[in-house]
Design a protein around this motif. Structure first.
Motif, PDB file in Angstrom:
ATOM      1  N   HIS A  80       0.535  -1.192   0.165  1.00  0.00           N
ATOM      2  CA  HIS A  80      -0.227   0.455  -0.337  1.00  0.00           C
ATOM      3  C   HIS A  80       1.094   1.085   0.059  1.00  0.00           C
ATOM      4  CE1 HIS A  80      -3.569  -3.046   1.486  1.00  0.00           C
ATOM      5  NE2 HIS A  80      -2.707  -3.142   2.060  1.00  0.00           N
ATOM      6  N   THR A  81      -0.070   2.581  -0.354  1.00  0.00           N
ATOM      7  CA  THR A  81       1.231   3.706  -0.434  1.00  0.00           C
ATOM      8  C   THR A  81       0.447   4.642  -0.069  1.00  0.00           C
ATOM      9  OG1 THR A  81       1.466   2.927  -2.552  1.00  0.00           O
ATOM     10  CG2 THR A  81       1.951   5.640  -1.361  1.00  0.00           C
ATOM     11  N   VAL A  82       1.113   5.475   1.904  1.00  0.00           N
ATOM     12  CA  VAL A  82       0.509   6.514   2.263  1.00  0.00           C
ATOM     13  C   VAL A  82      -0.070   7.111   1.370  1.00  0.00           C
ATOM     14  CG1 VAL A  82       1.018   8.015   4.272  1.00  0.00           C
ATOM     15  CG2 VAL A  82       1.941   5.751   4.363  1.00  0.00           C
ATOM     16  N   TYR A  83      -1.003   7.910   1.524  1.00  0.00           N
ATOM     17  CA  TYR A  83      -1.872   8.717   0.163  1.00  0.00           C
ATOM     18  C   TYR A  83      -2.468  10.476   0.917  1.00  0.00           C
ATOM     19  CZ  TYR A  83      -6.645   7.020   1.211  1.00  0.00           C
ATOM     20  OH  TYR A  83      -7.489   6.685   1.385  1.00  0.00           O
ATOM     21  N   TRP A  84      -2.500   9.997   2.122  1.00  0.00           N
ATOM     22  CA  TRP A  84      -3.232  11.081   2.696  1.00  0.00           C
ATOM     23  C   TRP A  84      -2.728  11.566   4.364  1.00  0.00           C
ATOM     24  CZ3 TRP A  84      -7.896  12.946   5.608  1.00  0.00           C
ATOM     25  CH2 TRP A  84      -8.092  14.229   5.874  1.00  0.00           C
ATOM     26  N   ARG A  85      -2.247  11.656   4.612  1.00  0.00           N
ATOM     27  CA  ARG A  85      -1.848  12.510   6.645  1.00  0.00           C
ATOM     28  C   ARG A  85      -2.973  13.383   7.154  1.00  0.00           C
ATOM     29  NH1 ARG A  85       3.445  12.172   8.413  1.00  0.00           N
ATOM     30  NH2 ARG A  85       3.398  14.622   7.468  1.00  0.00           N
ATOM     31  N   HIS A  86      -4.148  13.686   8.347  1.00  0.00           N
ATOM     32  CA  HIS A  86      -4.284  14.502   8.915  1.00  0.00           C
ATOM     33  C   HIS A  86      -4.394  14.219  10.218  1.00  0.00           C
ATOM     34  CE1 HIS A  86      -8.331  17.122   9.238  1.00  0.00           C
ATOM     35  NE2 HIS A  86      -6.923  17.253   9.573  1.00  0.00           N
ATOM     36  N   LYS A  87      -3.550  15.298  11.041  1.00  0.00           N
ATOM     37  CA  LYS A  87      -2.606  15.226  12.514  1.00  0.00           C
ATOM     38  C   LYS A  87      -4.313  15.267  13.212  1.00  0.00           C
ATOM     39  CE  LYS A  87       0.291  17.421  14.139  1.00  0.00           C
ATOM     40  NZ  LYS A  87       1.528  18.987  13.945  1.00  0.00           N
ATOM     41  N   ASN A  88      -5.005  15.659  12.722  1.00  0.00           N
ATOM     42  CA  ASN A  88      -6.253  15.678  13.184  1.00  0.00           C
ATOM     43  C   ASN A  88      -7.369  15.060  12.779  1.00  0.00           C
ATOM     44  OD1 ASN A  88      -5.293  17.865  16.236  1.00  0.00           O
ATOM     45  ND2 ASN A  88      -4.658  18.563  14.358  1.00  0.00           N
ATOM     46  N   HIS A  89      -7.214  14.152  11.982  1.00  0.00           N
ATOM     47  CA  HIS A  89      -8.914  13.894  11.894  1.00  0.00           C
ATOM     48  C   HIS A  89      -9.611  13.336  12.819  1.00  0.00           C
ATOM     49  CE1 HIS A  89     -10.685  12.041   8.057  1.00  0.00           C
ATOM     50  NE2 HIS A  89     -10.413  10.969   8.335  1.00  0.00           N
ATOM     51  N   TRP A  90     -11.352  13.204  11.659  1.00  0.00           N
ATOM     52  CA  TRP A  90     -12.032  12.490  12.944  1.00  0.00           C
ATOM     53  C   TRP A  90     -12.641  12.151  12.018  1.00  0.00           C
ATOM     54  CZ3 TRP A  90     -12.954  14.840  17.581  1.00  0.00           C
ATOM     55  CH2 TRP A  90     -14.038  14.570  17.965  1.00  0.00           C
ATOM     56  N   SER A  91     -13.270  10.447  12.748  1.00  0.00           N
ATOM     57  CA  SER A  91     -14.125   9.611  12.454  1.00  0.00           C
ATOM     58  C   SER A  91     -15.856   9.870  11.890  1.00  0.00           C
ATOM     59  CB  SER A  91     -14.263   8.875  13.107  1.00  0.00           C
ATOM     60  OG  SER A  91     -14.724   7.044  12.508  1.00  0.00           O
ATOM     61  N   THR A  92     -15.569   9.661  10.195  1.00  0.00           N
ATOM     62  CA  THR A  92     -17.055   9.802   9.867  1.00  0.00           C
ATOM     63  C   THR A  92     -18.403   9.211  10.427  1.00  0.00           C
ATOM     64  OG1 THR A  92     -16.825   9.462   7.591  1.00  0.00           O
ATOM     65  CG2 THR A  92     -16.410  11.608   8.191  1.00  0.00           C
TER      66      THR A  92
END
Length: 305
Positions: free
Chosen positions: A229-241
């Motif tokens: 796999h490939t790391v495609y997006w990073r978000h330090k303060n992501h919130w689960s939908t």
């Protein structure tokens, strides 16, 4: 009339004796030729699904069954500098304490030395260099309790459960997590996700640049997908939908699956919904190691899943 009855009884006694002791034999010979009873089988270990936390849950140990994961790939966008500057909150003290899962009866009675056969009995016996027979004994319990006490596992009741085994796996892997060469070695960074041992680390070439650290991968029906796999997006303060809960230091590598921290124990008998769950401190360090475009390799099978 009496003589006939006596004669009949005498004949019965003689017939019984002839059956028990064949001609030319003795009682000792009869015993030596009798089939030996089969050795009793080791007791079946207590199933993982029947285990409960060995200490009462509290504010720092919510023991959530589900985790704040993401059902689908997130909407990718560039976080603002303000969002990137805010660090996720720290976990409450005690959140990541090593709490062993034990039989309900042991937890209720608060036993000091379990007589139950744990799901990792043989593995723990082998690791501690005990007699490997899959049977809990007083000597086994004493040795397991000593290990649990040394490494802060609660309760130190000698039960060979998943947290004790996970701690042993981590200790064994610290010097060289890729000794079995199951994670491909490349000139670039590769995040290695070992489902068998529930460990993850990052290596560049033959050098480990992060970890190994314990993790929790996907449960049955929601397994963490294997392969490259490939790391495609990073978000330090992501919130689960999906769960409307925070996913600190989220680094997505396949659809809705990501590395991220959870504000609860990662040592549970139930896996995640597919993400690789980490303790907050480990997730924070991993954030500083991986970059967008880095490769992730997943292999193995989560125990019990």
């Amino acid at each position: 009339m009496i003589s006939r009855r006596v004669a009949g009884r005498s004949l019965a006694v003689l017939l019984a004796a002839a059956t028990a002791f064949p001609a030319g034999g003795t009682a000792a010979a009869a015993v030596s030729t009798a089939p030996r009873p089969a050795a009793p089988k080791p007791p079946a270990p207590v199933p993982l699904a029947d285990l409960v936390p060995g200490v009462p849950p509290g504010p720092a140990q919510p023991w959530q069954i589900d985790t704040p994961d993401q059902a689908l790939a997130p909407k990718v966008y560039t976080p603002t500098k303000a969002e990137d500057a805010v660090e996720p909150k720290d976990a409450a003290p005690g959140t990541y304490d090593l709490v062993e899962y034990v039989p309900l009866g042991d937890a209720v009675a608060k036993v000091t030395c379990s007589k139950q056969t744990g799901p990792y009995q043989r593995q723990v016996e082998r690791w501690l260099k005990l007699k490997v027979d899959g049977r809990q004994s007083a000597a086994d319990c004493k040795a397991v309790r000593a290990f649990q006490t040394k490494h802060g596992i609660k309760p130190a009741s000698g039960f060979a459960g998943p947290v004790t085994w996970s701690t042993m796996m981590l200790l064994s892997a610290r010097k060289n997590p890729n000794a079995a060469k199951k994670c491909p070695v490349r000139t670039y960074r590769v995040a290695c996700v070992d489902l068998d041992r529930q460990l993850t680390w990052v290596q560049k070439g033959g050098t480990v640049v992060f970890g190994p650290v314990p993790m929790r991968s996907g449960r049955k029906g929601h397994v963490t997908r294997k392969g490259w796999h490939t790391v495609y997006w990073r978000h330090k303060n992501h919130w689960s939908t999906l769960y409307n809960q925070p996913m600190p230091y989220a680094q997505f590598f396949d659809g809705g699956q990501a590395f991220h921290a959870v504000y609860g124990s990662i040592h549970t008998t139930v896996g995640s919904m597919g993400c690789v769950n980490l303790e907050l401190g480990d997730s924070r360090k991993l954030w500083g190691v991986l970059k967008k475009g880095d490769k992730v390799y997943v292999w193995g099978r989560r125990p019990g899943g």
